[in-house]
Design an enzyme around this catalytic site. Structure first.
Site, PDB file in Angstrom:
ATOM      1  N   ALA A   1     -71.624  54.784  15.285  1.00 16.35           N
ATOM      2  CA  ALA A   1     -72.953  55.393  15.272  1.00 16.35           C
ATOM      3  C   ALA A   1     -72.784  56.860  14.874  1.00 16.35           C
ATOM      4  O   ALA A   1     -71.723  57.452  15.088  1.00 16.35           O
ATOM      5  CB  ALA A   1     -73.583  55.267  16.647  1.00 16.35           C
TER       6      ALA A   1
ATOM      7  N   GLY B   1     -69.746  51.623  16.862  1.00 17.65           N
ATOM      8  CA  GLY B   1     -70.829  50.795  16.334  1.00 17.65           C
ATOM      9  C   GLY B   1     -70.429  50.041  15.073  1.00 17.65           C
ATOM     10  O   GLY B   1     -70.995  48.990  14.768  1.00 17.65           O
TER      11      GLY B   1
ATOM     12  N   GLU C   1     -68.727  47.033  16.283  1.00 19.20           N
ATOM     13  CA  GLU C   1     -69.773  46.178  16.879  1.00 19.20           C
ATOM     14  C   GLU C   1     -70.608  45.496  15.798  1.00 19.20           C
ATOM     15  O   GLU C   1     -70.995  44.336  15.935  1.00 19.20           O
ATOM     16  CB  GLU C   1     -70.655  47.020  17.811  1.00 19.20           C
ATOM     17  CG  GLU C   1     -69.888  47.440  19.074  1.00 19.20           C
ATOM     18  CD  GLU C   1     -70.583  48.536  19.864  1.00 19.20           C
ATOM     19  OE1 GLU C   1     -71.056  49.511  19.242  1.00 19.20           O
ATOM     20  OE2 GLU C   1     -70.662  48.431  21.097  1.00 19.20           O
TER      21      GLU C   1
ATOM     22  N   GLU D   1     -65.381  54.954  22.005  1.00 14.86           N
ATOM     23  CA  GLU D   1     -66.464  55.688  22.673  1.00 14.86           C
ATOM     24  C   GLU D   1     -66.000  56.442  23.905  1.00 14.86           C
ATOM     25  O   GLU D   1     -66.551  57.490  24.247  1.00 14.86           O
ATOM     26  CB  GLU D   1     -67.606  54.734  23.052  1.00 14.86           C
ATOM     27  CG  GLU D   1     -68.429  54.224  21.885  1.00 14.86           C
ATOM     28  CD  GLU D   1     -67.873  52.964  21.234  1.00 14.86           C
ATOM     29  OE1 GLU D   1     -66.684  52.622  21.453  1.00 14.86           O
ATOM     30  OE2 GLU D   1     -68.631  52.307  20.508  1.00 14.86           O
TER      31      GLU D   1
HETATM   32  N1  DAK Z   1     -70.661  60.110  13.081  1.00 15.41           N
HETATM   33  C1  DAK Z   1     -70.971  61.158  12.275  1.00 15.41           C
HETATM   34  N2  DAK Z   1     -70.136  61.642  11.351  1.00 15.41           N
HETATM   35  C2  DAK Z   1     -68.928  61.074  11.235  1.00 15.41           C
HETATM   36  C3  DAK Z   1     -68.531  59.980  12.043  1.00 15.41           C
HETATM   37  C4  DAK Z   1     -69.466  59.490  13.010  1.00 15.41           C
HETATM   38  N3  DAK Z   1     -69.218  58.432  13.793  1.00 15.41           N
HETATM   39  N4  DAK Z   1     -67.279  59.636  11.701  1.00 15.41           N
HETATM   40  C5  DAK Z   1     -66.910  60.466  10.706  1.00 15.41           C
HETATM   41  N5  DAK Z   1     -67.890  61.338  10.422  1.00 15.41           N
HETATM   42  C6  DAK Z   1     -67.909  62.386   9.412  1.00 15.41           C
HETATM   43  C7  DAK Z   1     -66.980  63.541   9.801  1.00 15.41           C
HETATM   44  O1  DAK Z   1     -67.648  64.435  10.683  1.00 15.41           O
HETATM   45  C8  DAK Z   1     -66.699  64.173   8.455  1.00 15.41           C
HETATM   46  O2  DAK Z   1     -67.807  64.948   8.065  1.00 15.41           O
HETATM   47  P1  DAK Z   1     -67.576  66.400   7.358  1.00 15.41           P
HETATM   48  O3  DAK Z   1     -66.721  67.171   8.288  1.00 15.41           O
HETATM   49  O4  DAK Z   1     -66.901  66.065   6.060  1.00 15.41           O
HETATM   50  O5  DAK Z   1     -68.958  66.934   7.203  1.00 15.41           O
HETATM   51  C9  DAK Z   1     -66.650  62.967   7.517  1.00 15.41           C
HETATM   52  O6  DAK Z   1     -67.334  61.916   8.198  1.00 15.41           O
HETATM   53  C10 DAK Z   1     -65.224  62.502   7.242  1.00 15.41           C
HETATM   54  O7  DAK Z   1     -64.583  62.311   8.502  1.00 15.41           O
HETATM   55  P2  DAK Z   1     -63.165  62.972   8.872  1.00 15.41           P
HETATM   56  O8  DAK Z   1     -62.964  64.270   8.149  1.00 15.41           O
HETATM   57  O9  DAK Z   1     -63.063  62.991  10.343  1.00 15.41           O
HETATM   58  O10 DAK Z   1     -62.165  61.880   8.240  1.00 15.41           O
HETATM   59  P3  DAK Z   1     -60.717  61.514   8.734  1.00 15.41           P
HETATM   60  O11 DAK Z   1     -60.188  60.582   7.688  1.00 15.41           O
HETATM   61  O12 DAK Z   1     -59.921  62.749   9.068  1.00 15.41           O
HETATM   62  O13 DAK Z   1     -60.912  60.706  10.112  1.00 15.41           O
HETATM   63  C11 DAK Z   1     -61.934  59.020  11.543  1.00 15.41           C
HETATM   64  C12 DAK Z   1     -61.553  59.431  10.099  1.00 15.41           C
HETATM   65  C13 DAK Z   1     -62.775  57.739  11.431  1.00 15.41           C
HETATM   66  C14 DAK Z   1     -60.667  58.715  12.346  1.00 15.41           C
HETATM   67  C15 DAK Z   1     -62.736  60.162  12.219  1.00 15.41           C
HETATM   68  O14 DAK Z   1     -63.792  60.545  11.359  1.00 15.41           O
HETATM   69  C16 DAK Z   1     -63.350  59.754  13.539  1.00 15.41           C
HETATM   70  O15 DAK Z   1     -62.653  59.695  14.566  1.00 15.41           O
HETATM   71  N6  DAK Z   1     -64.663  59.510  13.551  1.00 15.41           N
HETATM   72  C17 DAK Z   1     -65.406  59.196  14.760  1.00 15.41           C
HETATM   73  C18 DAK Z   1     -65.115  57.770  15.186  1.00 15.41           C
HETATM   74  C19 DAK Z   1     -65.851  57.415  16.458  1.00 15.41           C
HETATM   75  O16 DAK Z   1     -65.660  58.059  17.510  1.00 15.41           O
HETATM   76  N7  DAK Z   1     -66.702  56.427  16.374  1.00 15.41           N
HETATM   77  C20 DAK Z   1     -67.476  55.961  17.531  1.00 15.41           C
HETATM   78  C21 DAK Z   1     -68.782  56.662  17.503  1.00 15.41           C
HETATM   79  S1  DAK Z   1     -69.734  56.305  18.958  1.00 15.41           S
HETATM   80  C22 DAK Z   1     -75.881  52.300  20.991  1.00 15.41           C
HETATM   81  C23 DAK Z   1     -75.236  51.437  20.155  1.00 15.41           C
HETATM   82  C24 DAK Z   1     -74.090  51.839  19.573  1.00 15.41           C
HETATM   83  C25 DAK Z   1     -73.543  53.079  19.784  1.00 15.41           C
HETATM   84  C26 DAK Z   1     -74.207  53.964  20.594  1.00 15.41           C
HETATM   85  C27 DAK Z   1     -75.374  53.584  21.202  1.00 15.41           C
HETATM   86  N8  DAK Z   1     -77.074  51.876  21.635  1.00 15.41           N
HETATM   87  C28 DAK Z   1     -77.550  50.517  21.408  1.00 15.41           C
HETATM   88  C29 DAK Z   1     -77.842  52.737  22.469  1.00 15.41           C
HETATM   89  C30 DAK Z   1     -72.326  53.394  19.161  1.00 15.41           C
HETATM   90  C31 DAK Z   1     -71.616  54.504  19.448  1.00 15.41           C
HETATM   91  C32 DAK Z   1     -70.526  54.882  18.564  1.00 15.41           C
HETATM   92  O17 DAK Z   1     -70.248  54.241  17.602  1.00 15.41           O
END
Ligand code: DAK
Length: 257
Positions: free
Chosen positions: A64, A108, A111, A131
């Site tokens: 997400a 997400g 998921e 998460e």
């Molecule tokens: N959201 C927003 N931006 C993201 C992102 C994300 N999840 N993942 C990556 N980006 C953005 C980065 O901020 C970066 O943007 P700029 O800095 O260039 O502006 C760009 O994408 C490239 O990312 P990186 O520079 O970080 O790239 P790397 O290759 O170094 O790293 C990575 C890739 C995937 C390991 C890293 O980006 C990362 O750790 N990303 C976050 C992964 C994460 O934590 N995902 C889980 C998110 S929480 C719900 C249902 C579902 C959910 C919530 C509520 N309900 C039904 C209520 C779900 C929650 C989640 O998914």
């Protein structure tokens, strides 16, 4: 409005590409709305028998959109039915869906892949529910679908540590059906989708509904549902055609009736 997804129709197969490459296909409301609208359109189109959902080579979806939800209050999430309302569309979609996962499928994104019926992975794919690192829990089915896919201990390991799992590990654990080199993934997913779509659509829908029962209820209820659905399939023209074609040693011509 941006094209957060791209929809292509290839004969009997619909290909949906998640299209926010600048943020690794992070899932926001606009993307999920567009995905839901595309699924509505595909569901209504009798000619489409199977869907492939894919991302880029680097990311299926990195979860997400964290920047969009970072400042949400409880009331924003609760009253806005955050993500839930547009995610549910994939859950109720009745035609088969193949996820073609290259790169990361996190949070997400993992998921979303698990809401599809079959997951194909590129050899560079990585899956995870990180998460916990953000101070929250998987919220779009991760705590429920992951244990069903990979068992409790591996699901706990992934959710509690937030570590990522390789395509190989995901395939061994049962989350992934097939692995391909990244440059062949989409072609292989489309070929499988064409094969699926060549069969009778009502039979595909009955099959999907029956297999899903295995995850949603007790065994006896599932077996009864399967048996009754099998009986119902004998009312289809396509069942008559499929069996007649076998007996007559020819290719069946299914009419989705
Ligand atoms: N959201 C927003 N931006 C993201 C992102 C994300 N999840 N993942 C990556 N980006 C953005 C980065 O901020 C970066 O943007 P700029 O800095 O260039 O502006 C760009 O994408 C490239 O990312 P990186 O520079 O970080 O790239 P790397 O290759 O170094 O790293 C990575 C890739 C995937 C390991 C890293 O980006 C990362 O750790 N990303 C976050 C992964 C994460 O934590 N995902 C889980 C998110 S929480 C719900 C249902 C579902 C959910 C919530 C509520 N309900 C039904 C209520 C779900 C929650 C989640 O998914």
């Amino acid at each position: 409005m941006n094209d957060e997804i791209l929809l292509e129709l290839h004969d009997k197969v619909a290909l949906i590409r998640l299209n926010r490459p600048q943020v690794l296909n992070a899932l926001n409301d606009a993307l999920m709305d567009q995905l839901g609208a595309a699924l509505d359109k595909i569901e209504a189109d009798e000619t489409i028998g199977c869907v492939v959902i894919t991302g880029s080579e680097k990311a299926f979806a990195a979860g997400a959109d964290i920047s969009a939800m970072a400042t949400y209050s409880y009331m924003d999430a609760y009253k806005g039915d955050f993500i839930t309302r547009n995610w549910e569309r994939l859950k109720t979609f009745r035609k088969p869906v193949i996820a073609a996962v290259s790169g990361v499928a996190l949070g997400g994104g993992c998921e979303l892949a698990m809401m599809c019926d079959i997951v194909f992975a590129a050899d560079n794919a990585r899956f995870g529910q990180p998460e916990v690192k953000l101070g929250t829990i998987p919220g779009a089915g991760g705590t429920q679908r992951l244990p069903r896919a990979v068992g409790k201990t591996k699901a706990m390991d992934l959710c509690l540590t937030g570590r990522l799992m390789s395509a190989d590990e995901a395939e061994r654990a049962g989350l992934v059906a097939r692995i391909y080199p990244a440059d062949q993934l989409l072609d292989e997913a489309m070929a499988a989708a064409r094969q699926v779509a060549s069969y009778s659509l009502p039979v595909l829908m009955m099959l999907k509904e029956s297999v899903n029962r295995a995850f949603e209820g007790p065994l006896n209820e599932g077996l009864l549902f399967e048996r009754r659905t099998l009986h119902a399939s004998f009312a289809l023209a396509d069942q008559k055609e499929g069996m007649a074609a076998f007996v007559e040693k020819r290719k069946p011509n299914f009419t989705n009736r």
